[in-house]
Design a protein around this motif. Sequence first.
Motif, PDB file in Angstrom:
ATOM      1  N   ASP A  57      60.583  82.564  58.040  1.00  0.00           N
ATOM      2  CA  ASP A  57      59.271  82.164  57.530  1.00  0.00           C
ATOM      3  C   ASP A  57      58.466  83.428  57.233  1.00  0.00           C
ATOM      4  O   ASP A  57      58.045  84.136  58.145  1.00  0.00           O
ATOM      5  CB  ASP A  57      58.557  81.289  58.560  1.00  0.00           C
ATOM      6  CG  ASP A  57      57.280  80.678  58.012  1.00  0.00           C
ATOM      7  OD1 ASP A  57      57.186  80.508  56.778  1.00  0.00           O
ATOM      8  OD2 ASP A  57      56.383  80.354  58.813  1.00  0.00           O
ATOM      9  N   CYS A  60      54.056  84.363  58.167  1.00  0.00           N
ATOM     10  CA  CYS A  60      53.962  83.270  59.139  1.00  0.00           C
ATOM     11  C   CYS A  60      52.587  83.140  59.778  1.00  0.00           C
ATOM     12  O   CYS A  60      52.274  82.121  60.407  1.00  0.00           O
ATOM     13  CB  CYS A  60      55.015  83.433  60.222  1.00  0.00           C
ATOM     14  SG  CYS A  60      54.761  84.884  61.279  1.00  0.00           S
ATOM     15  N   GLY A  63      51.671  81.462  63.396  1.00  0.00           N
ATOM     16  CA  GLY A  63      52.932  80.920  63.885  1.00  0.00           C
ATOM     17  C   GLY A  63      53.042  79.429  64.100  1.00  0.00           C
ATOM     18  O   GLY A  63      54.134  78.928  64.380  1.00  0.00           O
ATOM     19  N   SER A  65      52.912  76.821  61.999  1.00  0.00           N
ATOM     20  CA  SER A  65      53.815  76.188  61.029  1.00  0.00           C
ATOM     21  C   SER A  65      55.257  76.617  61.267  1.00  0.00           C
ATOM     22  O   SER A  65      56.189  75.814  61.123  1.00  0.00           O
ATOM     23  CB  SER A  65      53.388  76.541  59.603  1.00  0.00           C
ATOM     24  OG  SER A  65      52.109  76.031  59.312  1.00  0.00           O
ATOM     25  N   THR A  66      55.434  77.863  61.636  1.00  0.00           N
ATOM     26  CA  THR A  66      56.779  78.374  61.911  1.00  0.00           C
ATOM     27  C   THR A  66      57.436  77.581  63.023  1.00  0.00           C
ATOM     28  O   THR A  66      58.612  77.205  62.942  1.00  0.00           O
ATOM     29  CB  THR A  66      56.703  79.860  62.315  1.00  0.00           C
ATOM     30  OG1 THR A  66      55.902  80.572  61.369  1.00  0.00           O
ATOM     31  CG2 THR A  66      58.087  80.467  62.377  1.00  0.00           C
ATOM     32  N   ARG A  67      56.673  77.286  64.076  1.00  0.00           N
ATOM     33  CA  ARG A  67      57.230  76.549  65.209  1.00  0.00           C
ATOM     34  C   ARG A  67      57.552  75.101  64.832  1.00  0.00           C
ATOM     35  O   ARG A  67      58.514  74.512  65.340  1.00  0.00           O
ATOM     36  CB  ARG A  67      56.263  76.596  66.394  1.00  0.00           C
ATOM     37  CG  ARG A  67      56.091  78.001  66.973  1.00  0.00           C
ATOM     38  CD  ARG A  67      55.153  77.996  68.169  1.00  0.00           C
ATOM     39  NE  ARG A  67      54.822  79.339  68.607  1.00  0.00           N
ATOM     40  CZ  ARG A  67      55.577  80.088  69.403  1.00  0.00           C
ATOM     41  NH1 ARG A  67      56.729  79.605  69.844  1.00  0.00           N
ATOM     42  NH2 ARG A  67      55.190  81.296  69.758  1.00  0.00           N
ATOM     43  N   THR A  76      64.932  80.840  64.362  1.00  0.00           N
ATOM     44  CA  THR A  76      63.832  80.957  63.408  1.00  0.00           C
ATOM     45  C   THR A  76      63.115  82.279  63.617  1.00  0.00           C
ATOM     46  O   THR A  76      62.810  82.665  64.743  1.00  0.00           O
ATOM     47  CB  THR A  76      62.831  79.798  63.578  1.00  0.00           C
ATOM     48  OG1 THR A  76      63.511  78.556  63.373  1.00  0.00           O
ATOM     49  CG2 THR A  76      61.695  79.912  62.573  1.00  0.00           C
ATOM     50  N   GLY A  78      59.745  84.516  62.276  1.00  0.00           N
ATOM     51  CA  GLY A  78      58.495  84.574  61.537  1.00  0.00           C
ATOM     52  C   GLY A  78      58.058  86.007  61.372  1.00  0.00           C
ATOM     53  O   GLY A  78      58.045  86.772  62.342  1.00  0.00           O
ATOM     54  N   ASP A  80      55.054  88.695  59.537  1.00  0.00           N
ATOM     55  CA  ASP A  80      53.727  88.792  58.944  1.00  0.00           C
ATOM     56  C   ASP A  80      53.263  90.241  59.054  1.00  0.00           C
ATOM     57  O   ASP A  80      53.562  90.908  60.057  1.00  0.00           O
ATOM     58  CB  ASP A  80      52.744  87.877  59.681  1.00  0.00           C
ATOM     59  CG  ASP A  80      51.481  87.618  58.875  1.00  0.00           C
ATOM     60  OD1 ASP A  80      51.409  86.580  58.201  1.00  0.00           O
ATOM     61  OD2 ASP A  80      50.573  88.467  58.919  1.00  0.00           O
ATOM     62  N   ALA A  89      50.723  84.663  67.539  1.00  0.00           N
ATOM     63  CA  ALA A  89      51.913  83.822  67.425  1.00  0.00           C
ATOM     64  C   ALA A  89      52.806  83.943  68.656  1.00  0.00           C
ATOM     65  O   ALA A  89      53.333  82.950  69.167  1.00  0.00           O
ATOM     66  CB  ALA A  89      52.699  84.198  66.167  1.00  0.00           C
ATOM     67  N   VAL A  99      62.825  80.971  68.668  1.00  0.00           N
ATOM     68  CA  VAL A  99      61.834  81.486  67.719  1.00  0.00           C
ATOM     69  C   VAL A  99      61.459  82.915  68.089  1.00  0.00           C
ATOM     70  O   VAL A  99      61.224  83.217  69.266  1.00  0.00           O
ATOM     71  CB  VAL A  99      60.549  80.623  67.712  1.00  0.00           C
ATOM     72  CG1 VAL A  99      59.575  81.151  66.667  1.00  0.00           C
ATOM     73  CG2 VAL A  99      60.881  79.175  67.441  1.00  0.00           C
ATOM     74  N   PHE A 101      59.052  86.458  66.515  1.00  0.00           N
ATOM     75  CA  PHE A 101      58.060  86.903  65.540  1.00  0.00           C
ATOM     76  C   PHE A 101      58.096  88.426  65.433  1.00  0.00           C
ATOM     77  O   PHE A 101      58.256  89.125  66.437  1.00  0.00           O
ATOM     78  CB  PHE A 101      56.660  86.440  65.948  1.00  0.00           C
ATOM     79  CG  PHE A 101      56.483  84.948  65.916  1.00  0.00           C
ATOM     80  CD1 PHE A 101      56.242  84.291  64.711  1.00  0.00           C
ATOM     81  CD2 PHE A 101      56.566  84.199  67.081  1.00  0.00           C
ATOM     82  CE1 PHE A 101      56.082  82.922  64.673  1.00  0.00           C
ATOM     83  CE2 PHE A 101      56.407  82.821  67.056  1.00  0.00           C
ATOM     84  CZ  PHE A 101      56.163  82.180  65.837  1.00  0.00           C
TER      85      PHE A 101
END
Length: 285
Positions: A57, A60, A63, A65-67, A76, A78, A80, A89, A99, A101
């Motif tokens: 993503d 992101c 975060g 929406s990413t989750r 996943t 993310g 940014d 996030a 997940v 980031f």
Amino acid sequence: MSAPSKVIPEDAFNREETVQNYIKSRPRAMMDMPVRLIIERLRELGKIDQRSGCLLDVGCGSGESTRLLAKDFHHTIGVDPSAAMISYAIAFDNDTAGVEFKVANAEKLPIEDSSVDVITAMFVLHYTDLAKFIPECKRVLKPGGIALFYRQQISKILSAEDDALPVIDGPVKMMIRQLLEKAREMSHPSFHTYELHGTQFDAISWEKKNIKINELEFAPDALWTLGSWSRFYHNLPFHQKVRKSGVNPLSELVQAVKNTWTMQDRDSDDIKIRVVYTTAMIHLK
């Protein structure tokens, strides 16, 4: 870590106050609607029949929406460019597994070659340098992988109190035109491609691409007042940057709504509105 994209104001989402105001004023539907549409599209394409694969993503933000997207993928990531957003996030209380980031921009993704099944980017494409971002997408995608880019633009404002009141659409277009004009002067030259039906999607070089355009209204439980709606946009760093130039098209739009509905004496927080957005999603494979 690479330098932030030139398209985004240097400190756009890196101030803690900006991040907190953005998150606080953003309506839940602003996250849920794009995610719902993307998941529906991924199901149509057979990409989430089972929880497997890797999703990236891009842009992101904080975060959430990413989750939501992560629930259908084994891994996943993310990314940014804002360290403040990524800090939020990472700290966000959520038990979604698999997940991670990272602070990075779209033009230099910290991702291995041919390692990603799906790339998503929501409200991001107009901030990127497409000449660098698209090759990065092609580099990190596995054979048969896809990219889904989502964006939306205000189309109409309607009264949530009286269906007989006029639909506001002309002033919306006026506001967008003014924002774009200032963006050309103050930002990256390609920022004019923020227009939803502009040339940006057409400029993407990809073997196969498909664009789906819809007009959607936020669900009834996501109704805004004119005041809460305007505060959300006031908190967007891009609008803050434009306002510094002495132009405030958003205030002009709020006044246009009040004038059209003969509500000049009413407080904006007492005027309930419905907002219709035109959405576009490009599918690349």
